[in-house]
Design a protein around this motif. Structure first.
Motif, mmCIF file in Angstrom:
data_model
loop_
_atom_site.group_PDB
_atom_site.id
_atom_site.type_symbol
_atom_site.label_atom_id
_atom_site.label_comp_id
_atom_site.label_asym_id
_atom_site.label_seq_id
_atom_site.Cartn_x
_atom_site.Cartn_y
_atom_site.Cartn_z
ATOM 1 N N ASN A 1 3.889 -1.603 -7.987
ATOM 2 C CA ASN A 1 3.909 -2.973 -7.490
ATOM 3 C C ASN A 1 2.985 -3.822 -8.357
ATOM 4 O O ASN A 1 1.763 -3.653 -8.344
ATOM 5 N N LYS B 1 -0.094 -5.864 -6.822
ATOM 6 C CA LYS B 1 -1.291 -5.182 -6.328
ATOM 7 C C LYS B 1 -2.082 -4.623 -7.506
ATOM 8 O O LYS B 1 -1.496 -4.089 -8.451
ATOM 9 N N CYS C 1 -5.729 -2.361 -8.489
ATOM 10 C CA CYS C 1 -6.839 -1.505 -8.035
ATOM 11 C C CYS C 1 -7.958 -1.558 -9.074
ATOM 12 O O CYS C 1 -7.756 -1.174 -10.239
ATOM 13 N N HIS D 1 -2.324 -1.644 -12.048
ATOM 14 C CA HIS D 1 -1.496 -2.135 -10.967
ATOM 15 C C HIS D 1 -0.855 -0.969 -10.225
ATOM 16 O O HIS D 1 -0.731 0.128 -10.743
ATOM 17 N N HIS E 1 -1.442 -0.475 -6.451
ATOM 18 C CA HIS E 1 -1.937 -0.588 -5.072
ATOM 19 C C HIS E 1 -3.249 -1.364 -5.086
ATOM 20 O O HIS E 1 -3.877 -1.514 -6.134
ATOM 21 N N ASN E 2 -3.656 -1.838 -3.915
ATOM 22 C CA ASN E 2 -4.895 -2.605 -3.809
ATOM 23 C C ASN E 2 -6.108 -1.679 -3.818
ATOM 24 O O ASN E 2 -6.013 -0.483 -3.528
#
Length: 276
Positions: free
Chosen positions: A247, A250, A252, A258, A260-261
């Motif tokens: 995604n 998002k 990290c 990129h 996920h958060n």
């Protein structure tokens, strides 16, 4: 010897005096002359008021002395008092023996057989009582030896029981959350990590279920910013998921990529938990 003033047991004073003089083989007349030197206060006044030639020997002097100070005489216990002594509920064998011996010393001319029977009947400890019934003992020495063995056994068992109780109390102090954190740390310690400082890669099994993490007072992104320069922080390897499947909305900060958060990053959660 200490001088007698009339306030303590006169019989003890008289017997002590007689023992000292008999040891020196003193004559009866010498004993009569020496006895007043062991008196003081009211006792000396009593002796000085005796009529001349009213006593013919030391035996008469001793009887007159005891008769005059009979009110100060200590009550002497008899064998019947000893037979009434029983081990109290929750009283240890050692405590009962100490109390029994103290009482036995106050019984005059105590028959050893009576003392033996009184002690044996006074014991209420079930296991010791069984032992005494099944194995007949002959004298006081054997009886005290048997009691001493049971005393040592009871003290050892009590110490072991206290150790077990203390361990259980320590185990109860650990909350489920602490246990979960401990397991989480143990799992991470079991992961393979090379000594050259290369990043570690989590196993697929580690991603199946999420443990109960410790509650935090700040966001994980904030905590990462505070600990990013610590040597103990273990940075993750690159994401294994293909780039086109991630995604792009998002990001990290822990993986610096990129997908996920930062707040959702499982590896960051585990690392913070391990540091806690």
């Amino acid at each position: 010897m200490e001088q007698y003033a009339g306030t303590v047991d006169p019989e003890d004073h008289l017997e002590t005096f007689k023992s000292l003089l008999f040891f020196q083989a003193a004559l009866d007349a010498i004993m009569c002359r020496a006895f007043p030197s062991t008196l003081k206060g009211a006792a000396r006044q009593w002796f000085n008021r005796l009529p001349p030639r009213s006593l013919s020997n030391f035996t008469d002097l001793g009887r007159a002395f005891l008769a005059h100070f009979v009110s100060s005489r200590v009550h002497k216990k008899i064998a019947a008092n000893l037979l009434a002594i029983k081990q109290r509920p929750n009283e240890s064998i050692r405590g009962f023996l100490t109390r029994f011996n103290k009482e036995a010393l106050e019984v005059r001319n105590l028959d050893p057989i009576v003392k033996f029977q009184a002690l044996r009947s006074g014991i209420r400890d079930v296991e010791l009582k069984k032992s005494l019934i099944m194995d007949e003992l002959g004298d006081m020495y054997e009886l005290f030896s048997r009691c001493e063995k049971y005393i040592n056994l009871a003290e050892v068992l009590t110490a072991e029981k206290e150790d077990k109780t203390e361990k259980k109390a320590q185990e109860r102090e650990e909350t489920p959350r602490e246990v979960g954190a401990k397991r989480s740390r143990d799992d991470k310690e079991g992961r393979k990590k090379k000594d050259d400082g290369k990043a570690w890669v989590p196993k697929a099994a580690d991603l199946e279920s999420e443990p109960d993490y410790m509650a935090l007072t700040h966001t994980r992104a904030h905590i990462l910013n505070e600990i990013k320069d610590q040597v103990t922080l273990r940075w993750p390897a690159k994401m294994v998921k293909p780039v086109h499947e991630r995604n792009k909305n998002k990001y990290c900060h822990f993986h610096q990529d990129h997908g996920h958060n930062t707040e959702e990053c499982r590896q960051l959660k585990d690392e913070i938990e391990a540091l806690i």
